[in-house]
Write a protein that holds these residues in place. Structure first.
Motif, PDB file in Angstrom:
ATOM      1  N   LEU A  76       0.791  -1.205  -0.014  1.00  0.00           N
ATOM      2  CA  LEU A  76       0.109  -0.015   0.120  1.00  0.00           C
ATOM      3  C   LEU A  76       0.815   1.267   0.026  1.00  0.00           C
ATOM      4  O   LEU A  76       0.649   2.326  -0.373  1.00  0.00           O
ATOM      5  N   ALA A  77       2.091   1.065   0.598  1.00  0.00           N
ATOM      6  CA  ALA A  77       2.801   2.351   0.658  1.00  0.00           C
ATOM      7  C   ALA A  77       3.626   2.622  -0.539  1.00  0.00           C
ATOM      8  O   ALA A  77       3.484   3.547  -1.140  1.00  0.00           O
ATOM      9  N   VAL A  78       3.952   1.755  -1.333  1.00  0.00           N
ATOM     10  CA  VAL A  78       4.485   1.659  -2.870  1.00  0.00           C
ATOM     11  C   VAL A  78       3.480   2.492  -3.354  1.00  0.00           C
ATOM     12  O   VAL A  78       3.722   3.393  -4.292  1.00  0.00           O
ATOM     13  N   ARG A  79       2.199   1.962  -3.436  1.00  0.00           N
ATOM     14  CA  ARG A  79       1.192   2.574  -4.270  1.00  0.00           C
ATOM     15  C   ARG A  79       0.938   4.017  -3.963  1.00  0.00           C
ATOM     16  O   ARG A  79       0.916   4.963  -4.733  1.00  0.00           O
ATOM     17  N   ARG A  80       0.939   4.262  -2.795  1.00  0.00           N
ATOM     18  CA  ARG A  80       0.902   5.789  -2.098  1.00  0.00           C
ATOM     19  C   ARG A  80       1.975   6.504  -2.586  1.00  0.00           C
ATOM     20  O   ARG A  80       1.485   7.786  -3.409  1.00  0.00           O
ATOM     21  N   LEU A  81       3.324   6.267  -2.648  1.00  0.00           N
ATOM     22  CA  LEU A  81       4.222   6.650  -2.945  1.00  0.00           C
ATOM     23  C   LEU A  81       4.236   7.045  -4.565  1.00  0.00           C
ATOM     24  O   LEU A  81       4.494   8.307  -5.121  1.00  0.00           O
ATOM     25  N   GLY A  82       3.632   6.126  -5.360  1.00  0.00           N
ATOM     26  CA  GLY A  82       3.534   6.099  -6.672  1.00  0.00           C
ATOM     27  C   GLY A  82       2.421   7.229  -7.084  1.00  0.00           C
ATOM     28  O   GLY A  82       2.501   7.889  -8.114  1.00  0.00           O
ATOM     29  N   VAL A 123       8.125   2.095   6.830  1.00  0.00           N
ATOM     30  CA  VAL A 123       6.466   1.607   6.640  1.00  0.00           C
ATOM     31  C   VAL A 123       6.381   0.950   8.142  1.00  0.00           C
ATOM     32  O   VAL A 123       7.113   0.135   8.098  1.00  0.00           O
ATOM     33  N   LYS A 124       5.246   1.448   8.522  1.00  0.00           N
ATOM     34  CA  LYS A 124       4.829   1.069   9.925  1.00  0.00           C
ATOM     35  C   LYS A 124       3.450   0.702   9.568  1.00  0.00           C
ATOM     36  O   LYS A 124       2.490   1.408   9.303  1.00  0.00           O
ATOM     37  N   THR A 125       3.098  -0.863   9.836  1.00  0.00           N
ATOM     38  CA  THR A 125       1.672  -1.158   9.591  1.00  0.00           C
ATOM     39  C   THR A 125       1.124  -1.733  11.088  1.00  0.00           C
ATOM     40  O   THR A 125       1.960  -2.563  11.580  1.00  0.00           O
ATOM     41  N   ARG A 126      -0.102  -1.410  11.245  1.00  0.00           N
ATOM     42  CA  ARG A 126      -0.705  -1.688  12.501  1.00  0.00           C
ATOM     43  C   ARG A 126      -2.252  -2.123  12.341  1.00  0.00           C
ATOM     44  O   ARG A 126      -2.874  -1.511  11.432  1.00  0.00           O
ATOM     45  N   ARG A 179      15.822  12.625   2.200  1.00  0.00           N
ATOM     46  CA  ARG A 179      14.773  12.934   2.912  1.00  0.00           C
ATOM     47  C   ARG A 179      14.149  11.715   3.610  1.00  0.00           C
ATOM     48  O   ARG A 179      14.405  10.733   2.833  1.00  0.00           O
ATOM     49  N   ILE A 180      13.939  11.811   4.789  1.00  0.00           N
ATOM     50  CA  ILE A 180      13.235  10.435   5.538  1.00  0.00           C
ATOM     51  C   ILE A 180      11.552  10.705   5.611  1.00  0.00           C
ATOM     52  O   ILE A 180      11.400  11.464   6.290  1.00  0.00           O
ATOM     53  N   ASP A 181      11.040   9.788   4.953  1.00  0.00           N
ATOM     54  CA  ASP A 181       9.386   9.964   5.140  1.00  0.00           C
ATOM     55  C   ASP A 181       8.964   8.654   5.981  1.00  0.00           C
ATOM     56  O   ASP A 181       9.909   7.543   6.174  1.00  0.00           O
ATOM     57  N   LEU A 182       7.775   8.845   6.345  1.00  0.00           N
ATOM     58  CA  LEU A 182       7.416   7.769   7.189  1.00  0.00           C
ATOM     59  C   LEU A 182       5.841   7.454   6.482  1.00  0.00           C
ATOM     60  O   LEU A 182       5.092   8.411   6.131  1.00  0.00           O
ATOM     61  N   VAL A 183       5.343   6.307   6.067  1.00  0.00           N
ATOM     62  CA  VAL A 183       4.109   5.909   5.772  1.00  0.00           C
ATOM     63  C   VAL A 183       3.445   4.890   6.839  1.00  0.00           C
ATOM     64  O   VAL A 183       4.077   3.686   7.193  1.00  0.00           O
ATOM     65  N   GLY A 184       2.539   5.550   7.352  1.00  0.00           N
ATOM     66  CA  GLY A 184       1.830   4.572   8.580  1.00  0.00           C
ATOM     67  C   GLY A 184       0.602   4.185   7.817  1.00  0.00           C
ATOM     68  O   GLY A 184      -0.313   4.710   7.072  1.00  0.00           O
TER      69      GLY A 184
END
Length: 119
Positions: free
Chosen positions: A14-20, A54-57, A96-101
């Motif tokens: 999902l994170a790859v999709r969002r970044l794309g 990427v952190k998934t919860r 840059r350091i990003d975070l995808v939750g």
């Protein structure tokens, strides 16, 4: 793969999709630097290299964004330096350091939040 690993892989997808969708190109996934650790996603945003954690919860656990402690942020910086060292140095746009939750409820659509420059 156990349930936790499967959840993490789903969150990374999902994170790859969002970044794309944000116009970034994924350069690498699960990139390792010796014993320092692993970068979940390395992407390019224009002329900037983006190291993305990427952190998934699931609901009921701490919010995904709370999982990036100061120690984790330091490790991400060391990993970014390792990536740059092995891939030609600092690009014109820097790093840059990003975070995808990713919050994955038992029912309904997951919630994906992207924070730029999180660490």
């Amino acid at each position: 793969m156990n349930a936790t690993g499967a959840l993490g892989r789903y969150g990374e997808k999902l994170a790859v999709r969002r970044l794309g969708e944000a116009g970034m190109a994924v350069l690498a996934r699960n990139w390792r630097c010796g014993r320092t650790g692993e970068i979940d996603i390395v992407a390019q945003d224009g002329d900037t290299v983006v190291v993305c954690e990427v952190k998934t919860r699931r609901p009921g656990f701490e919010h995904p964004m709370a999982a990036v402690t100061p120690a984790k942020a330091d490790r991400l910086r060391r990993l970014a330096a390792c990536w740059l060292d092995r891939h030609g140095g600092l690009p014109p746009g820097g790093v840059r350091i990003d975070l995808v939750g990713v919050l994955v409820p038992r029912r309904g659509a997951p919630v994906v939040e992207h924070v730029r420059g999180a660490a």
